[in-house]
Every structure is written in C-alpha cells, then in structure tokens.
Design an enzyme around this catalytic site. Structure first.
Site, mmCIF file in Angstrom:
data_model
loop_
_atom_site.group_PDB
_atom_site.id
_atom_site.type_symbol
_atom_site.label_atom_id
_atom_site.label_comp_id
_atom_site.label_asym_id
_atom_site.label_seq_id
_atom_site.Cartn_x
_atom_site.Cartn_y
_atom_site.Cartn_z
ATOM 1 N N PRO A 35 0.798 -1.229 0.000
ATOM 2 C CA PRO A 35 0.000 0.000 0.000
ATOM 3 C C PRO A 35 0.833 1.283 0.000
ATOM 4 O O PRO A 35 1.893 1.335 0.620
ATOM 5 C CB PRO A 35 -0.810 -0.112 1.302
ATOM 6 C CG PRO A 35 -0.029 -1.040 2.161
ATOM 7 C CD PRO A 35 0.599 -2.029 1.220
ATOM 8 N N ASN A 36 0.326 2.249 -0.712
ATOM 9 C CA ASN A 36 0.886 3.606 -0.816
ATOM 10 C C ASN A 36 2.134 3.688 -1.683
ATOM 11 O O ASN A 36 2.622 4.790 -1.947
ATOM 12 C CB ASN A 36 1.175 4.207 0.571
ATOM 13 C CG ASN A 36 -0.072 4.312 1.416
ATOM 14 O OD1 ASN A 36 -1.065 4.870 0.959
ATOM 15 N ND2 ASN A 36 -0.061 3.736 2.604
ATOM 16 N N ARG A 49 4.708 10.970 -2.521
ATOM 17 C CA ARG A 49 4.488 10.832 -1.066
ATOM 18 C C ARG A 49 5.811 11.077 -0.332
ATOM 19 O O ARG A 49 6.862 10.562 -0.739
ATOM 20 C CB ARG A 49 3.942 9.442 -0.723
ATOM 21 C CG ARG A 49 5.000 8.349 -0.657
ATOM 22 C CD ARG A 49 4.453 6.964 -0.376
ATOM 23 N NE ARG A 49 4.224 6.721 1.024
ATOM 24 C CZ ARG A 49 4.483 5.533 1.628
ATOM 25 N NH1 ARG A 49 5.001 4.525 0.946
ATOM 26 N NH2 ARG A 49 4.235 5.372 2.894
ATOM 27 N N TYR A 96 11.114 8.994 0.931
ATOM 28 C CA TYR A 96 11.090 7.935 -0.076
ATOM 29 C C TYR A 96 11.718 8.324 -1.417
ATOM 30 O O TYR A 96 11.812 7.487 -2.320
ATOM 31 C CB TYR A 96 9.652 7.460 -0.298
ATOM 32 C CG TYR A 96 9.073 6.789 0.926
ATOM 33 C CD1 TYR A 96 9.552 5.560 1.355
ATOM 34 C CD2 TYR A 96 8.065 7.397 1.685
ATOM 35 C CE1 TYR A 96 9.055 4.944 2.487
ATOM 36 C CE2 TYR A 96 7.547 6.788 2.811
ATOM 37 C CZ TYR A 96 8.049 5.562 3.210
ATOM 38 O OH TYR A 96 7.554 4.956 4.337
ATOM 39 N N ASN A 155 7.640 -5.798 -1.091
ATOM 40 C CA ASN A 155 7.688 -4.674 -0.156
ATOM 41 C C ASN A 155 6.275 -4.570 0.417
ATOM 42 O O ASN A 155 5.388 -3.989 -0.211
ATOM 43 C CB ASN A 155 8.080 -3.381 -0.851
ATOM 44 C CG ASN A 155 8.200 -2.232 0.154
ATOM 45 O OD1 ASN A 155 7.732 -2.354 1.288
ATOM 46 N ND2 ASN A 155 8.793 -1.131 -0.265
ATOM 47 N N ALA A 200 3.206 -0.768 4.766
ATOM 48 C CA ALA A 200 2.667 -0.691 6.131
ATOM 49 C C ALA A 200 2.140 -2.040 6.631
ATOM 50 O O ALA A 200 2.144 -2.299 7.839
ATOM 51 C CB ALA A 200 1.565 0.360 6.193
ATOM 52 N N GLU A 221 11.914 -9.991 1.559
ATOM 53 C CA GLU A 221 11.234 -8.766 2.027
ATOM 54 C C GLU A 221 12.158 -7.581 1.768
ATOM 55 O O GLU A 221 13.330 -7.615 2.151
ATOM 56 C CB GLU A 221 10.957 -8.899 3.530
ATOM 57 C CG GLU A 221 10.336 -7.656 4.158
ATOM 58 C CD GLU A 221 10.218 -7.799 5.685
ATOM 59 O OE1 GLU A 221 10.301 -8.926 6.213
ATOM 60 O OE2 GLU A 221 10.056 -6.756 6.344
ATOM 61 N N HIS A 266 12.556 -3.162 1.741
ATOM 62 C CA HIS A 266 12.054 -1.835 2.101
ATOM 63 C C HIS A 266 12.989 -0.787 1.527
ATOM 64 O O HIS A 266 14.215 -0.955 1.568
ATOM 65 C CB HIS A 266 11.990 -1.668 3.624
ATOM 66 C CG HIS A 266 11.087 -2.655 4.274
ATOM 67 N ND1 HIS A 266 9.717 -2.513 4.275
ATOM 68 C CD2 HIS A 266 11.336 -3.815 4.905
ATOM 69 C CE1 HIS A 266 9.175 -3.551 4.894
ATOM 70 N NE2 HIS A 266 10.137 -4.360 5.283
ATOM 71 N N ARG A 295 13.650 4.124 12.084
ATOM 72 C CA ARG A 295 12.483 5.011 12.081
ATOM 73 C C ARG A 295 11.659 4.800 13.355
ATOM 74 O O ARG A 295 12.206 4.497 14.391
ATOM 75 C CB ARG A 295 11.678 4.777 10.790
ATOM 76 C CG ARG A 295 12.525 5.056 9.528
ATOM 77 C CD ARG A 295 11.753 4.809 8.259
ATOM 78 N NE ARG A 295 10.598 5.709 8.160
ATOM 79 C CZ ARG A 295 9.637 5.587 7.248
ATOM 80 N NH1 ARG A 295 9.683 4.603 6.358
ATOM 81 N NH2 ARG A 295 8.631 6.447 7.218
HETATM 82 C C1 DQA Z 1 8.358 0.857 3.578
HETATM 83 C C2 DQA Z 1 8.506 1.085 5.083
HETATM 84 C C3 DQA Z 1 7.166 0.928 5.788
HETATM 85 O O1 DQA Z 1 7.316 1.121 7.175
HETATM 86 C C4 DQA Z 1 6.185 1.959 5.251
HETATM 87 O O2 DQA Z 1 4.918 1.766 5.842
HETATM 88 C C5 DQA Z 1 6.103 1.978 3.770
HETATM 89 C C6 DQA Z 1 7.301 1.765 2.980
HETATM 90 C C7 DQA Z 1 9.671 1.129 2.823
HETATM 91 O O3 DQA Z 1 9.767 0.691 1.665
HETATM 92 O O4 DQA Z 1 10.569 1.768 3.350
HETATM 93 O O5 DQA Z 1 5.043 2.270 3.211
HETATM 94 O O6 DQA Z 1 8.004 -0.508 3.369
#
Ligand code: DQA
Length: 144
Positions: A10-11, A18, A23, A74, A77, A98, A100, A107
């Site tokens: 998501p996002n 964003r 990011y 990825n 959240a 996994e 990120h 963080r």
């Molecule tokens: C994320 C890190 C997560 O904590 C966050 O909610 C994201 C992006 C990253 O790629 O750094 O949406 O997965």
C-alpha cells in the site's frame, strides 16, 4: 528461466509524490522500469504488481505459488500489521525476499516489528531502489 513476482504494497503507488524527503522522487513506474531492465539483463522473467488492498495482495500471493519461483515483496505498512499477509507468504510455498526502501530500524518503533521477516528468505532494508535491485541480483545468482 526463473520467474519472479515483485509485489509492492500500500501507498507505493504514490512513490515520487508521497513524503519525498523519506522515499525519494522516483515514481513506481520508473522503479518498475528499472526492475524490468535489470531482470532482462539477469535473464529473469519478471512481473510486478502493486495494490493498496490487503485482500488483493493475499490473492496475488496465493496465485504466485502456481506461476512463479520467487517473490520479492515490499509489504509497506502491512509489514507491521498483517498476520494475514504473513500467512499468505507461507501459503505461497515460495521463497520470499522482504524489501524496504527505507531502513525500518532507524524510524519509528512500530516499524521495527515485521510479521514477514522471520518467514522470509532474507530482508533488505534501507538501500532505496537498490533494496529491490539487490534482491533481483540474489535471485539470479542463487542456485536452482
Ligand atoms: C516501507 C517502510 C514501511 O514502514 C512503510 O509503511 C512503507 C514503505 C519502505 O519501503 O521503506 O510504506 O516498506
């Protein structure tokens, strides 16, 4: 040819707009283009998929078991919240990496917990788009 599914949670469709200070400015489209380029160089068959819906991500993992050899995910959240996504990773029966973009350990505290990490083959966190690219690299060089 190894078949790899990259799943963006998501996002991540809002990458490039964003929280750019966190990011970066690359869009998801540009990131996917780089991943397809690199996959081609490495001789990997690649499909990328993004969804904001937990349900769709779970369904994608269920389907992946039948058509792919590896998943790079990825979970965004959902990393920190979703037992259902963890169970779907296990249900896929596939090795999962996994990734990120950011270093989730540097963080907020709630980002330090992952429901995915202990069932993943490995975790790459904090290297921006290289988190994904290095995961592809690993898949390409990992013995069959
Ligand atoms: C994320 C890190 C997560 O904590 C966050 O909610 C994201 C992006 C990253 O790629 O750094 O949406 O997965």
């Amino acid at each position: 040819m190894k078949k790899v599914l990259v799943i963006h949670g998501p996002n991540l469709d809002a990458l490039g707009t964003r929280e750019r200070d966190i990011y970066g400015s690359i869009s998801l489209y540009e990131l996917d283009r780089l991943l397809y380029q690199r996959a081609e160089q490495l001789g990997l068959y690649l499909v990328t998929y993004q969804s904001n819906s937990e349900e769709d991500l779970i369904d994608a993992l269920h389907r992946a078991g039948k058509s792919f050899d590896w998943v790079i995910i990825n979970p965004a959240a959902f990393t920190h919240t979703s037992v259902a996504l963890r169970d779907a990773v296990l249900a896929s029966g596939l090795p999962v990496i996994e990734v990120h973009l950011t270093n989730v350990f540097s963080r907020e505290d709630f980002r330090k917990r992952s429901f995915i990490s202990d069932v993943a083959k490995g975790v790459i966190s904090g290297l921006g788009i290289y988190s994904y690219l290095l995961a592809l690299e690993f898949v390409a060089h990992e013995a069959e």
